[in-house]
Design a protein around this motif. Sequence first.
Motif, PDB file in Angstrom:
ATOM      1  N   ALA A 199       0.853  -1.189   0.000  1.00 22.13           N
ATOM      2  CA  ALA A 199       0.000   0.000   0.000  1.00 22.13           C
ATOM      3  C   ALA A 199       0.891   1.242   0.000  1.00 22.13           C
ATOM      4  O   ALA A 199       1.844   1.321   0.780  1.00 22.13           O
ATOM      5  CB  ALA A 199      -0.900   0.008   1.235  1.00 22.13           C
ATOM      6  N   VAL A 200       0.582   2.175  -0.909  1.00 18.93           N
ATOM      7  CA  VAL A 200       1.395   3.387  -1.070  1.00 18.93           C
ATOM      8  C   VAL A 200       0.487   4.606  -1.093  1.00 18.93           C
ATOM      9  O   VAL A 200      -0.574   4.580  -1.715  1.00 18.93           O
ATOM     10  CB  VAL A 200       2.146   3.373  -2.435  1.00 18.93           C
ATOM     11  N   GLN A 201       0.916   5.667  -0.437  1.00 22.09           N
ATOM     12  CA  GLN A 201       0.297   6.975  -0.658  1.00 22.09           C
ATOM     13  C   GLN A 201       1.419   8.010  -0.736  1.00 22.09           C
ATOM     14  O   GLN A 201       2.309   8.031   0.116  1.00 22.09           O
ATOM     15  CB  GLN A 201      -0.675   7.324   0.472  1.00 22.09           C
ATOM     16  N   THR A 202       1.389   8.832  -1.763  1.00 22.20           N
ATOM     17  CA  THR A 202       2.492   9.795  -1.951  1.00 22.20           C
ATOM     18  C   THR A 202       1.933  11.144  -2.382  1.00 22.20           C
ATOM     19  O   THR A 202       0.997  11.233  -3.171  1.00 22.20           O
ATOM     20  CB  THR A 202       3.528   9.247  -2.963  1.00 22.20           C
ATOM     21  N   THR A 203       2.506  12.202  -1.815  1.00 22.05           N
ATOM     22  CA  THR A 203       2.038  13.563  -2.069  1.00 22.05           C
ATOM     23  C   THR A 203       3.228  14.457  -2.370  1.00 22.05           C
ATOM     24  O   THR A 203       4.209  14.444  -1.622  1.00 22.05           O
ATOM     25  CB  THR A 203       1.373  14.158  -0.805  1.00 22.05           C
ATOM     26  N   ALA A 204       3.136  15.222  -3.446  1.00 20.57           N
ATOM     27  CA  ALA A 204       4.176  16.214  -3.722  1.00 20.57           C
ATOM     28  C   ALA A 204       3.676  17.562  -3.233  1.00 20.57           C
ATOM     29  O   ALA A 204       2.888  18.222  -3.897  1.00 20.57           O
ATOM     30  CB  ALA A 204       4.472  16.262  -5.218  1.00 20.57           C
ATOM     31  N   GLY A 205       4.097  17.948  -2.046  1.00 19.08           N
ATOM     32  CA  GLY A 205       3.647  19.223  -1.476  1.00 19.08           C
ATOM     33  C   GLY A 205       4.675  20.310  -1.729  1.00 19.08           C
ATOM     34  O   GLY A 205       5.704  20.079  -2.370  1.00 19.08           O
ATOM     35  N   THR A 206       4.396  21.518  -1.217  1.00 18.93           N
ATOM     36  CA  THR A 206       5.334  22.640  -1.413  1.00 18.93           C
ATOM     37  C   THR A 206       6.630  22.396  -0.640  1.00 18.93           C
ATOM     38  O   THR A 206       7.682  22.914  -0.979  1.00 18.93           O
ATOM     39  CB  THR A 206       4.694  23.956  -0.937  1.00 18.93           C
ATOM     40  N   HIS A 207       6.561  21.589   0.423  1.00 20.36           N
ATOM     41  CA  HIS A 207       7.767  21.306   1.208  1.00 20.36           C
ATOM     42  C   HIS A 207       8.369  19.957   0.832  1.00 20.36           C
ATOM     43  O   HIS A 207       8.982  19.293   1.656  1.00 20.36           O
ATOM     44  CB  HIS A 207       7.442  21.344   2.700  1.00 20.36           C
ATOM     45  N   GLY A 208       8.174  19.560  -0.404  1.00 21.96           N
ATOM     46  CA  GLY A 208       8.735  18.294  -0.839  1.00 21.96           C
ATOM     47  C   GLY A 208       7.716  17.178  -0.761  1.00 21.96           C
ATOM     48  O   GLY A 208       6.565  17.383  -0.392  1.00 21.96           O
ATOM     49  N   PRO A 226      10.651   1.900   5.098  1.00 19.00           N
ATOM     50  CA  PRO A 226      11.255   3.243   5.168  1.00 19.00           C
ATOM     51  C   PRO A 226      12.298   3.514   4.080  1.00 19.00           C
ATOM     52  O   PRO A 226      12.369   4.641   3.574  1.00 19.00           O
ATOM     53  CB  PRO A 226      11.883   3.313   6.563  1.00 19.00           C
ATOM     54  N   ALA A 227      13.087   2.522   3.711  1.00 18.53           N
ATOM     55  CA  ALA A 227      14.095   2.764   2.671  1.00 18.53           C
ATOM     56  C   ALA A 227      13.412   3.078   1.335  1.00 18.53           C
ATOM     57  O   ALA A 227      13.841   3.972   0.589  1.00 18.53           O
ATOM     58  CB  ALA A 227      15.013   1.546   2.533  1.00 18.53           C
ATOM     59  N   LEU A 228      12.329   2.361   1.061  1.00 22.93           N
ATOM     60  CA  LEU A 228      11.592   2.617  -0.174  1.00 22.93           C
ATOM     61  C   LEU A 228      10.908   3.986  -0.121  1.00 22.93           C
ATOM     62  O   LEU A 228      10.863   4.721  -1.112  1.00 22.93           O
ATOM     63  CB  LEU A 228      10.554   1.509  -0.399  1.00 22.93           C
ATOM     64  N   LEU A 231      13.525   6.528  -0.936  1.00 20.78           N
ATOM     65  CA  LEU A 231      13.844   6.504  -2.372  1.00 20.78           C
ATOM     66  C   LEU A 231      12.832   7.352  -3.154  1.00 20.78           C
ATOM     67  O   LEU A 231      13.211   8.140  -4.037  1.00 20.78           O
ATOM     68  CB  LEU A 231      13.818   5.049  -2.865  1.00 20.78           C
ATOM     69  N   VAL A 232      11.554   7.197  -2.814  1.00 17.15           N
ATOM     70  CA  VAL A 232      10.511   7.934  -3.535  1.00 17.15           C
ATOM     71  C   VAL A 232      10.542   9.412  -3.159  1.00 17.15           C
ATOM     72  O   VAL A 232      10.401  10.287  -4.014  1.00 17.15           O
ATOM     73  CB  VAL A 232       9.118   7.317  -3.249  1.00 17.15           C
ATOM     74  N   THR A 233      10.731   9.681  -1.891  1.00 13.75           N
ATOM     75  CA  THR A 233      10.738  11.070  -1.423  1.00 13.75           C
ATOM     76  C   THR A 233      11.859  11.869  -2.096  1.00 13.75           C
ATOM     77  O   THR A 233      11.697  13.044  -2.411  1.00 13.75           O
ATOM     78  CB  THR A 233      10.902  11.094   0.109  1.00 13.75           C
ATOM     79  N   ARG A 240      10.543   8.505 -12.344  1.00 15.18           N
ATOM     80  CA  ARG A 240      10.068   7.214 -11.860  1.00 15.18           C
ATOM     81  C   ARG A 240      11.247   6.463 -11.286  1.00 15.18           C
ATOM     82  O   ARG A 240      12.341   6.512 -11.843  1.00 15.18           O
ATOM     83  CB  ARG A 240       9.479   6.412 -13.018  1.00 15.18           C
ATOM     84  N   PRO A 241      11.043   5.748 -10.189  1.00 13.06           N
ATOM     85  CA  PRO A 241      12.167   5.010  -9.622  1.00 13.06           C
ATOM     86  C   PRO A 241      12.555   3.834 -10.517  1.00 13.06           C
ATOM     87  O   PRO A 241      11.691   3.205 -11.120  1.00 13.06           O
ATOM     88  CB  PRO A 241      11.625   4.524  -8.277  1.00 13.06           C
ATOM     89  N   ALA A 242      13.854   3.568 -10.611  1.00 13.84           N
ATOM     90  CA  ALA A 242      14.325   2.441 -11.408  1.00 13.84           C
ATOM     91  C   ALA A 242      13.994   1.140 -10.698  1.00 13.84           C
ATOM     92  O   ALA A 242      13.986   1.071  -9.467  1.00 13.84           O
ATOM     93  CB  ALA A 242      15.828   2.564 -11.613  1.00 13.84           C
ATOM     94  N   GLY A 243      13.690   0.108 -11.487  1.00 16.96           N
ATOM     95  CA  GLY A 243      13.323  -1.188 -10.929  1.00 16.96           C
ATOM     96  C   GLY A 243      14.380  -1.746  -9.984  1.00 16.96           C
ATOM     97  O   GLY A 243      14.055  -2.269  -8.913  1.00 16.96           O
ATOM     98  N   ASP A 244      15.640  -1.611 -10.366  1.00 17.19           N
ATOM     99  CA  ASP A 244      16.721  -2.132  -9.510  1.00 17.19           C
ATOM    100  C   ASP A 244      16.745  -1.422  -8.168  1.00 17.19           C
ATOM    101  O   ASP A 244      16.961  -2.042  -7.122  1.00 17.19           O
ATOM    102  CB  ASP A 244      18.087  -1.934 -10.196  1.00 17.19           C
TER     103      ASP A 244
END
Lengths: 293, 164
Positions: A199-208, A226-228, A231-233, A240-244
């Motif tokens: 499960a993922v939720q991601t937001t691009a806000g003004t502070h990153g 947390p490591a993943l 990586l996304v943050t 887009r993050p690379a598969g590797d």
Amino acid sequence: MKPRAFRYHRPTCRAEALQMLAAEDEDARVLAGGQSLVPLMNLRFAAPSALVDINRCDDLAGIRETDGWLTIGAAVRQRDAELSPLVRRRCPLVAEALRLNGHPATRHRGTVGGTLAHADPGAELPGVAVALGAEMVVDGPAGERVVPAADFFLGALTTCLAPGEMLVAVRFPAVPSGAGWALVETGVRAHDLAIAGVAVQTTAGTHGRTTRIAAFGIAAAPLRLPALERLVTDLPRDARPAGDAVREAVDADIAGADLLENLQASAAYRRTVTAALAARALDRALAGARAGL
Amino acid sequence: MPEDRIAVRISVNGVPCEREVPPRLLLVDFLRHELRMTGTHVGCAHGVCGACTVMIDGRTARSCLTFAVQADGCEIRTVEGLAPEEGLDPVQQAFHEHHALQCGYCTPGFLMATHQLLSETPDPSEEEIRTALAGNLCRCTGYVNIVRAVQAAAARLAGDAHGR
């Protein structure tokens, strides 16, 4: 008759339910939808001394939004929460988790609190609760306490609920505007318990960017990744993050975890498939986040 | 230890029934043993197969995962409540015409789940049909004819709704 005999109590409000639970011995259980507990009772894997049936406690069956949080009462039916316009709008990941949880006939009876308190490793909603940082509202003889989802799930079918305590509600943070989200899972048949899910939720806000990710079905309790998340943050906008890189991050996140190994799947399969599911979930969540801007 | 018995009042297919039952009596056993309504079948008795599906207050549910005491005050609809006085209802008729059953053990559950689906989604896609029926297991048919029967029932009900 299939289940062992038990004492049956039918309170009509939360306070009465807690009273009845406290007056019983420690083998008493709360009966809500019964979609997980009754199978165990029919098979006599579980033999509670008493059941406190909360199906008539209307004060446990409400959904409301306050201060950016959505509070769902423990006795709200899964199907009602899944179809609730408020839940769909403010916590789409919760509605999606419920859509994937069992079948219409089980969701008509099964409750939001039930799937959380039962804590099956393959259930979707505990994974979403951990991903989003939900708060579990617990009440009992020692009074009400609020437990972060990450501390609530201790293992397979095991939570931090003490005898006499009951999950009365769960609070999910409402989705920020422009967020992307996804829940991807695999199982033996559609809508069964998951062998692995992300499960993922991601937001691009003004502070990153803020990203929250959890995996479920692979260990005894849901795992934050947390490591993943980092990586996304740290991704540049529109990248887009690379598969590797996803695979390496997932490997790092679950390296110390005791992965489940059973007839449905080996630990090695769960490790491999989790990375694949994470990559797919991130693709969808990031695409959704871009579309939402 | 003598078991407690609790008074329940349950309406089954519109007929009120009053009984005193032990709390551990499952709804499906209440229907079959107390009321002798054996149309609802017990398959797995732990919620996996869907053979025991009935409607509780208008929504499908596993009658093997519900205690009769929990249905106190509820309206239950079973497969016996589908057909009119004579003949079959449109879903049953479609299952019959499309050979959507062989041994028939799972059929009562499929009929109830199909009614639920068509009440919410009158014109379902094949994928919607398969998803809606994924909680019902059939060991005979391979599901192809079941999907065809549901499509035919949907078409017939849509035709009826348009007065044809």
